[in-house]
Design a protein around this motif. Sequence first.
Motif, PDB file in Angstrom:
ATOM      1  N   SER A 267       0.823  -1.219   0.000  1.00  0.00           N
ATOM      2  CA  SER A 267       0.000   0.000   0.000  1.00  0.00           C
ATOM      3  C   SER A 267       0.854   1.265   0.000  1.00  0.00           C
ATOM      4  CB  SER A 267      -0.947   0.021   1.212  1.00  0.00           C
ATOM      5  OG  SER A 267      -1.838  -1.043   1.158  1.00  0.00           O
ATOM      6  N   SER A 268       2.000   1.195  -0.666  1.00  0.00           N
ATOM      7  CA  SER A 268       2.911   2.340  -0.682  1.00  0.00           C
ATOM      8  C   SER A 268       3.567   2.480  -2.053  1.00  0.00           C
ATOM      9  CB  SER A 268       3.993   2.191   0.401  1.00  0.00           C
ATOM     10  OG  SER A 268       4.991   3.174   0.258  1.00  0.00           O
ATOM     11  N   SER A 269       3.293   3.598  -2.726  1.00  0.00           N
ATOM     12  CA  SER A 269       3.937   3.853  -4.016  1.00  0.00           C
ATOM     13  C   SER A 269       5.427   4.053  -3.844  1.00  0.00           C
ATOM     14  CB  SER A 269       3.324   5.105  -4.670  1.00  0.00           C
ATOM     15  OG  SER A 269       1.966   4.895  -4.966  1.00  0.00           O
ATOM     16  N   LYS A 270       5.805   4.699  -2.738  1.00  0.00           N
ATOM     17  CA  LYS A 270       7.228   4.968  -2.489  1.00  0.00           C
ATOM     18  C   LYS A 270       7.995   3.662  -2.262  1.00  0.00           C
ATOM     19  CE  LYS A 270       6.600   9.430  -2.617  1.00  0.00           C
ATOM     20  NZ  LYS A 270       6.559  10.267  -1.434  1.00  0.00           N
ATOM     21  N   ALA A 271       7.380   2.716  -1.522  1.00  0.00           N
ATOM     22  CA  ALA A 271       8.038   1.441  -1.252  1.00  0.00           C
ATOM     23  C   ALA A 271       8.174   0.598  -2.513  1.00  0.00           C
ATOM     24  CB  ALA A 271       7.251   0.664  -0.192  1.00  0.00           C
ATOM     25  N   THR A 272       7.316   0.856  -3.490  1.00  0.00           N
ATOM     26  CA  THR A 272       7.326   0.093  -4.735  1.00  0.00           C
ATOM     27  C   THR A 272       8.237   0.729  -5.785  1.00  0.00           C
ATOM     28  OG1 THR A 272       4.982  -0.314  -4.235  1.00  0.00           O
ATOM     29  CG2 THR A 272       5.749  -1.047  -6.365  1.00  0.00           C
ATOM     30  N   SER A 300       5.328  11.049  -6.488  1.00  0.00           N
ATOM     31  CA  SER A 300       5.153  12.183  -5.581  1.00  0.00           C
ATOM     32  C   SER A 300       3.958  13.065  -5.943  1.00  0.00           C
ATOM     33  CB  SER A 300       6.421  13.050  -5.581  1.00  0.00           C
ATOM     34  OG  SER A 300       7.545  12.304  -5.182  1.00  0.00           O
ATOM     35  N   THR A 301       3.492  12.978  -7.180  1.00  0.00           N
ATOM     36  CA  THR A 301       2.429  13.898  -7.606  1.00  0.00           C
ATOM     37  C   THR A 301       1.224  13.225  -8.243  1.00  0.00           C
ATOM     38  OG1 THR A 301       3.466  14.220  -9.790  1.00  0.00           O
ATOM     39  CG2 THR A 301       4.112  15.739  -8.034  1.00  0.00           C
ATOM     40  N   ASN A 302       1.392  12.035  -8.810  1.00  0.00           N
ATOM     41  CA  ASN A 302       0.299  11.428  -9.567  1.00  0.00           C
ATOM     42  C   ASN A 302      -0.424  10.371  -8.751  1.00  0.00           C
ATOM     43  OD1 ASN A 302      -1.291  10.812 -11.942  1.00  0.00           O
ATOM     44  ND2 ASN A 302      -0.113   8.924 -12.063  1.00  0.00           N
ATOM     45  N   MET A 303      -1.631  10.682  -8.307  1.00  0.00           N
ATOM     46  CA  MET A 303      -2.431   9.751  -7.514  1.00  0.00           C
ATOM     47  C   MET A 303      -3.825   9.678  -8.125  1.00  0.00           C
ATOM     48  SD  MET A 303      -0.644   8.637  -4.792  1.00  0.00           S
ATOM     49  CE  MET A 303       1.114   8.742  -5.056  1.00  0.00           C
ATOM     50  N   SER A 304      -3.927   9.118  -9.323  1.00  0.00           N
ATOM     51  CA  SER A 304      -5.199   9.114 -10.036  1.00  0.00           C
ATOM     52  C   SER A 304      -6.269   8.318  -9.296  1.00  0.00           C
ATOM     53  CB  SER A 304      -5.004   8.557 -11.448  1.00  0.00           C
ATOM     54  OG  SER A 304      -4.381   7.292 -11.426  1.00  0.00           O
ATOM     55  N   ALA A 305      -5.901   7.187  -8.714  1.00  0.00           N
ATOM     56  CA  ALA A 305      -6.888   6.393  -7.978  1.00  0.00           C
ATOM     57  C   ALA A 305      -7.342   7.124  -6.716  1.00  0.00           C
ATOM     58  CB  ALA A 305      -6.298   5.027  -7.611  1.00  0.00           C
ATOM     59  N   THR A 306      -6.417   7.837  -6.084  1.00  0.00           N
ATOM     60  CA  THR A 306      -6.784   8.643  -4.917  1.00  0.00           C
ATOM     61  C   THR A 306      -7.741   9.751  -5.330  1.00  0.00           C
ATOM     62  OG1 THR A 306      -4.630   8.195  -3.911  1.00  0.00           O
ATOM     63  CG2 THR A 306      -5.876  10.054  -3.017  1.00  0.00           C
ATOM     64  N   ALA A 307      -7.532  10.311  -6.518  1.00  0.00           N
ATOM     65  CA  ALA A 307      -8.426  11.350  -7.035  1.00  0.00           C
ATOM     66  C   ALA A 307      -9.841  10.790  -7.239  1.00  0.00           C
ATOM     67  CB  ALA A 307      -7.886  11.907  -8.346  1.00  0.00           C
ATOM     68  N   ILE A 308      -9.937   9.565  -7.755  1.00  0.00           N
ATOM     69  CA  ILE A 308     -11.239   8.906  -7.900  1.00  0.00           C
ATOM     70  C   ILE A 308     -11.911   8.782  -6.539  1.00  0.00           C
ATOM     71  CG2 ILE A 308     -12.379   6.703  -8.416  1.00  0.00           C
ATOM     72  CD1 ILE A 308     -10.324   6.267 -10.622  1.00  0.00           C
ATOM     73  N   TYR A 309     -11.147   8.323  -5.575  1.00  0.00           N
ATOM     74  CA  TYR A 309     -11.637   8.107  -4.212  1.00  0.00           C
ATOM     75  C   TYR A 309     -12.155   9.412  -3.610  1.00  0.00           C
ATOM     76  CZ  TYR A 309     -11.452   6.209   0.584  1.00  0.00           C
ATOM     77  OH  TYR A 309     -11.738   5.778   1.850  1.00  0.00           O
ATOM     78  N   LEU A 310     -11.387  10.490  -3.784  1.00  0.00           N
ATOM     79  CA  LEU A 310     -11.796  11.787  -3.250  1.00  0.00           C
ATOM     80  C   LEU A 310     -13.083  12.262  -3.910  1.00  0.00           C
ATOM     81  CD1 LEU A 310      -8.323  13.620  -3.074  1.00  0.00           C
ATOM     82  CD2 LEU A 310      -9.628  12.659  -1.171  1.00  0.00           C
ATOM     83  N   THR A 384      -3.330   2.104  -4.387  1.00  0.00           N
ATOM     84  CA  THR A 384      -1.880   2.110  -4.609  1.00  0.00           C
ATOM     85  C   THR A 384      -1.517   1.354  -5.886  1.00  0.00           C
ATOM     86  OG1 THR A 384      -1.548   2.141  -2.211  1.00  0.00           O
ATOM     87  CG2 THR A 384       0.363   1.610  -3.556  1.00  0.00           C
ATOM     88  N   THR A 385      -2.197   0.243  -6.127  1.00  0.00           N
ATOM     89  CA  THR A 385      -1.948  -0.551  -7.331  1.00  0.00           C
ATOM     90  C   THR A 385      -2.257   0.258  -8.595  1.00  0.00           C
ATOM     91  OG1 THR A 385      -2.552  -2.568  -6.115  1.00  0.00           O
ATOM     92  CG2 THR A 385      -2.481  -2.718  -8.510  1.00  0.00           C
ATOM     93  N   GLY A 390      -0.441   3.775 -13.141  1.00  0.00           N
ATOM     94  CA  GLY A 390      -0.510   5.033 -13.868  1.00  0.00           C
ATOM     95  C   GLY A 390       0.848   5.713 -13.977  1.00  0.00           C
ATOM     96  N   ASP A 391       1.619   5.683 -12.885  1.00  0.00           N
ATOM     97  CA  ASP A 391       2.972   6.268 -12.902  1.00  0.00           C
ATOM     98  C   ASP A 391       3.829   5.603 -13.975  1.00  0.00           C
ATOM     99  OD1 ASP A 391       2.170   7.775 -10.749  1.00  0.00           O
ATOM    100  OD2 ASP A 391       3.147   6.503  -9.251  1.00  0.00           O
ATOM    101  N   CYS A 392       3.805   4.272 -13.993  1.00  0.00           N
ATOM    102  CA  CYS A 392       4.623   3.522 -14.956  1.00  0.00           C
ATOM    103  C   CYS A 392       4.136   3.720 -16.393  1.00  0.00           C
ATOM    104  CB  CYS A 392       4.601   2.031 -14.607  1.00  0.00           C
ATOM    105  SG  CYS A 392       5.434   1.622 -13.048  1.00  0.00           S
ATOM    106  N   ALA A 393       2.826   3.769 -16.559  1.00  0.00           N
ATOM    107  CA  ALA A 393       2.261   3.945 -17.903  1.00  0.00           C
ATOM    108  C   ALA A 393       2.675   5.290 -18.495  1.00  0.00           C
ATOM    109  CB  ALA A 393       0.736   3.834 -17.853  1.00  0.00           C
ATOM    110  N   ILE A 394       2.559   6.347 -17.708  1.00  0.00           N
ATOM    111  CA  ILE A 394       2.909   7.684 -18.201  1.00  0.00           C
ATOM    112  C   ILE A 394       4.415   7.804 -18.407  1.00  0.00           C
ATOM    113  CG2 ILE A 394       2.988  10.131 -17.538  1.00  0.00           C
ATOM    114  CD1 ILE A 394       0.153   9.744 -16.397  1.00  0.00           C
TER     115      ILE A 394
END
Length: 415
Positions: A267-272, A300-310, A384-385, A390-394
């Motif tokens: 559950s951590s983008s930084k750890a991955t 550090s900036t792209n959290m598209s799934a978090t944006a959906i959640y919000l 997080t997944t 999304g980070d890797c795709a972009i």
Amino acid sequence: MKLWQKVILGMIFGLITGYFIKQQELLGNTFIISLGILDKLQIVGSMYTSMLKMIVIPIIFFSILYGITSVEDISSFGRLGSRALILYTISTVFAVCLGIGFGILFEPGVGVHLPSLIGESVKKIEHQTLTNIIVNIIPSNPVQAMANGNTLQVVVFAFFFGVSLVMIGEKGYVARNTISSCAHAVFKMVELVIKITPYGVFAIMSHIVSEYGFKVIFSLGKFVLIVLVAMLVQYIAFWVMFLFFRIDPRPFFRKIIPTQALAFATSSSKATLSTALSEMQKKMGVSKKVSSFVLPLGASTNMSATAIYLGITTVFFSQISGVDLNYSQYGVIIFASTIGSIGAAGFPGGGIVMIGMVLSSVNLPLDGIPLIMGVDRILDMVRTTINITGDCAITLIVDKIEGSLDYKKYNEKIL
């Protein structure tokens, strides 16, 4: 025992306790009533909610400042950074709109009204025009904006302050160090509040079930399902992005699985991040120059799934609050969720805290936030997944645009 396990236990015991109190009151058990358990639970829940409210403004201000002042030189972004940021922003805005759309279409909070949780005296929302909202987004008094909890004005002030500090170079060195220290102190405050979440969730769930029964839980299940389906659509959108840029998506989605598995587990983008960097360079043929810059920027900036959640969560709470939002306020939610998803990347539990920011931006009460804490862990794993995907795709798309993608390695089959 891990924190998320404690939160789930807190939720389960809260459900059981609430049901027990409800049954005893229906049976007329004067002993249970005389103990005033429900009132005590309400006090604990209110204290926990107040702590969540307490950290919203500090975390918004310092997380944005910390993120901006971490950049050594604005001009260092150049062509590479601007392309990445444009794609990240488009992806995030699409995700917020997707979340809002799913919330409006499937109405997870309709039919569930919780006056004792959100308060009957919900602030009447002033239906301003988009022009007024844009004009009022600039604070005439930043201190007053913080005192009044005007989150959008705080965001704007933090942004200008942060950019100014970067622009003055070495003269802002002391201030930037102070901001870094303050940011980490606020992050620790968030960590401490998150640690007592199991007790807050227990108290609030007990109170809700004892007063409203299990209809709230059914609504919560619907909310979770809608969030998951919306994230699936976002996942499909990444596939479409590849097709738009004329990249075969199949090698990417085959080779990204180990990174996704690690993201889901931690559950951590930084750890991955380190694993993702290695996979992108060795298996997908992404250049070291692009991956080493764009992927950490995304983490550090792209959290598209978090944006959906919000987006979905804000609509959910507007529905259980009985508040109708207009188009201008949906525009504010899109803006606040985009900023909030960026700010949430900097600290653990950021998604929950940034919900407070987005709710405040349209004057919705924060009291219902603990309601979703019990289901947040599983959603966080999925978020997080999707985020790291999304980070890797972009990153891969930017490398393709730059002309440095190794197509032979990218299309190479893995054993």
